[in-house]
Design a protein around this motif. Structure first.
Motif, PDB file in Angstrom:
ATOM      1  N   UNK A  54      33.127  77.222  90.102  1.00 36.83           N
ATOM      2  CA  UNK A  54      32.428  77.067  88.824  1.00 36.83           C
ATOM      3  C   UNK A  54      32.378  78.397  88.073  1.00 36.83           C
ATOM      4  N   UNK A  55      32.133  79.482  88.794  1.00 36.51           N
ATOM      5  CA  UNK A  55      32.097  80.805  88.161  1.00 36.51           C
ATOM      6  C   UNK A  55      33.463  81.152  87.577  1.00 36.51           C
ATOM      7  N   UNK A  56      34.539  80.860  88.300  1.00 35.98           N
ATOM      8  CA  UNK A  56      35.886  81.152  87.786  1.00 35.98           C
ATOM      9  C   UNK A  56      36.173  80.383  86.501  1.00 35.98           C
ATOM     10  N   UNK A  57      35.786  79.108  86.476  1.00 39.07           N
ATOM     11  CA  UNK A  57      36.010  78.294  85.282  1.00 39.07           C
ATOM     12  C   UNK A  57      35.170  78.808  84.123  1.00 39.07           C
ATOM     13  N   UNK A  58      33.916  79.133  84.392  1.00 40.51           N
ATOM     14  CA  UNK A  58      33.032  79.640  83.333  1.00 40.51           C
ATOM     15  C   UNK A  58      33.495  80.987  82.800  1.00 40.51           C
ATOM     16  N   UNK A  59      33.933  81.867  83.698  1.00 39.86           N
ATOM     17  CA  UNK A  59      34.408  83.180  83.263  1.00 39.86           C
ATOM     18  C   UNK A  59      35.704  83.055  82.474  1.00 39.86           C
ATOM     19  N   UNK A  60      36.571  82.128  82.882  1.00 39.61           N
ATOM     20  CA  UNK A  60      37.778  81.882  82.093  1.00 39.61           C
ATOM     21  C   UNK A  60      37.404  81.392  80.704  1.00 39.61           C
ATOM     22  N   UNK A  61      36.401  80.525  80.627  1.00 38.38           N
ATOM     23  CA  UNK A  61      35.944  80.022  79.341  1.00 38.38           C
ATOM     24  C   UNK A  61      35.469  81.176  78.454  1.00 38.38           C
ATOM     25  N   UNK A  62      34.731  82.110  79.016  1.00 42.48           N
ATOM     26  CA  UNK A  62      34.266  83.251  78.219  1.00 42.48           C
ATOM     27  C   UNK A  62      35.422  84.124  77.753  1.00 42.48           C
ATOM     28  N   UNK A  63      36.432  84.258  78.574  1.00 44.74           N
ATOM     29  CA  UNK A  63      37.602  85.037  78.171  1.00 44.74           C
ATOM     30  C   UNK A  63      38.320  84.355  77.002  1.00 44.74           C
ATOM     31  N   UNK A  64      38.476  83.042  77.095  1.00 45.84           N
ATOM     32  CA  UNK A  64      39.088  82.292  75.988  1.00 45.84           C
ATOM     33  C   UNK A  64      38.225  82.392  74.730  1.00 45.84           C
ATOM     34  N   UNK A  65      36.918  82.353  74.926  1.00 49.80           N
ATOM     35  CA  UNK A  65      35.980  82.529  73.808  1.00 49.80           C
ATOM     36  C   UNK A  65      36.199  83.887  73.163  1.00 49.80           C
ATOM     37  N   UNK A  66      36.301  84.917  73.987  1.00 50.97           N
ATOM     38  CA  UNK A  66      36.526  86.271  73.473  1.00 50.97           C
ATOM     39  C   UNK A  66      37.842  86.385  72.727  1.00 50.97           C
ATOM     40  N   UNK A  67      38.882  85.725  73.229  1.00 55.40           N
ATOM     41  CA  UNK A  67      40.185  85.777  72.549  1.00 55.40           C
ATOM     42  C   UNK A  67      40.078  85.174  71.152  1.00 55.40           C
ATOM     43  N   UNK A 104      27.816  91.449  84.555  1.00 59.82           N
ATOM     44  CA  UNK A 104      28.877  92.445  84.324  1.00 59.82           C
ATOM     45  C   UNK A 104      30.249  91.782  84.255  1.00 59.82           C
ATOM     46  N   UNK A 105      30.446  90.712  85.024  1.00 62.20           N
ATOM     47  CA  UNK A 105      31.726  90.006  84.975  1.00 62.20           C
ATOM     48  C   UNK A 105      31.847  89.150  83.726  1.00 62.20           C
ATOM     49  N   UNK A 106      30.751  88.585  83.261  1.00 64.75           N
ATOM     50  CA  UNK A 106      30.796  87.835  82.004  1.00 64.75           C
ATOM     51  C   UNK A 106      31.145  88.769  80.853  1.00 64.75           C
ATOM     52  N   UNK A 107      30.576  89.964  80.854  1.00 67.13           N
ATOM     53  CA  UNK A 107      30.925  90.959  79.831  1.00 67.13           C
ATOM     54  C   UNK A 107      32.403  91.312  79.954  1.00 67.13           C
ATOM     55  N   UNK A 108      32.857  91.588  81.175  1.00 66.45           N
ATOM     56  CA  UNK A 108      34.260  91.976  81.395  1.00 66.45           C
ATOM     57  C   UNK A 108      35.222  90.927  80.847  1.00 66.45           C
ATOM     58  N   UNK A 109      35.004  89.642  81.193  1.00 65.19           N
ATOM     59  CA  UNK A 109      35.962  88.616  80.812  1.00 65.19           C
ATOM     60  C   UNK A 109      35.936  88.310  79.327  1.00 65.19           C
ATOM     61  N   UNK A 110      34.755  88.267  78.727  1.00 67.47           N
ATOM     62  CA  UNK A 110      34.731  88.008  77.286  1.00 67.47           C
ATOM     63  C   UNK A 110      35.340  89.193  76.539  1.00 67.47           C
ATOM     64  N   UNK A 111      35.059  90.406  77.007  1.00 70.43           N
ATOM     65  CA  UNK A 111      35.631  91.592  76.378  1.00 70.43           C
ATOM     66  C   UNK A 111      37.150  91.616  76.556  1.00 70.43           C
TER      67      UNK A 111
END
Length: 133
Positions: A54-67, A104-111
């Motif tokens: 679930x964390x991997x999917x959510x963090x991927x979502x934040x990265x896509x959001x950031x893009x 910190x990982x949510x920040x990393x992936x969205x950034x």
């Protein structure tokens, strides 16, 4: 449903834009089969493994959001530094969550998405464990 006062500050603090981008990113994950595979895989996993997935999917979502946010940021007359400040502020305030990853990982992936503007930079499934905790 959105008040005038909420809209009046949206250009300076685009939280609704981020919320829409998060929803759209889940839609992209759905179209790509990622959410279907997550549900399928969870049926065979322990609770701890389900939290990790679930964390991997959510963090991927934040990265896509950031893009997405990074791709439209200049059109809102914002600087990249301002976007970084907002991402750090938004994600660090929320704290750590098992199902969404550490702050910190949510920040990393969205950034990461915000800086690269590339969905291909969002592969949390091959990332080191420390980046998806």
């Amino acid at each position: 449903m959105v008040t005038d006062s909420a809209l009046s500050d949206e250009l300076n603090h685009p939280r609704m834009l981020e919320s829409l981008a998060i929803g759209y990113s889940y839609h992209v994950q759905q179209l790509g089969g990622i959410l279907r595979e997550e549900r399928r895989a969870e049926a065979k996993m322990s609770k701890k493994q389900r939290w990790a997935l679930s964390a991997k999917v959510s963090l991927q979502n934040l990265c896509l959001t950031g893009a997405f946010l990074g791709s439209v940021w200049d059109s809102l007359s914002h600087t990249k530094a301002y976007g970084t400040d907002l991402i750090i502020d938004w994600k660090s305030v929320e704290g750590d969550h098992k199902e969404h990853g550490k702050a910190k990982n949510r920040v990393y992936w969205e950034q990461r998405g915000f800086d690269t503007l590339r969905p291909g930079a969002c592969n949390t499934f091959t990332a080191p464990a420390g980046r998806v905790a």
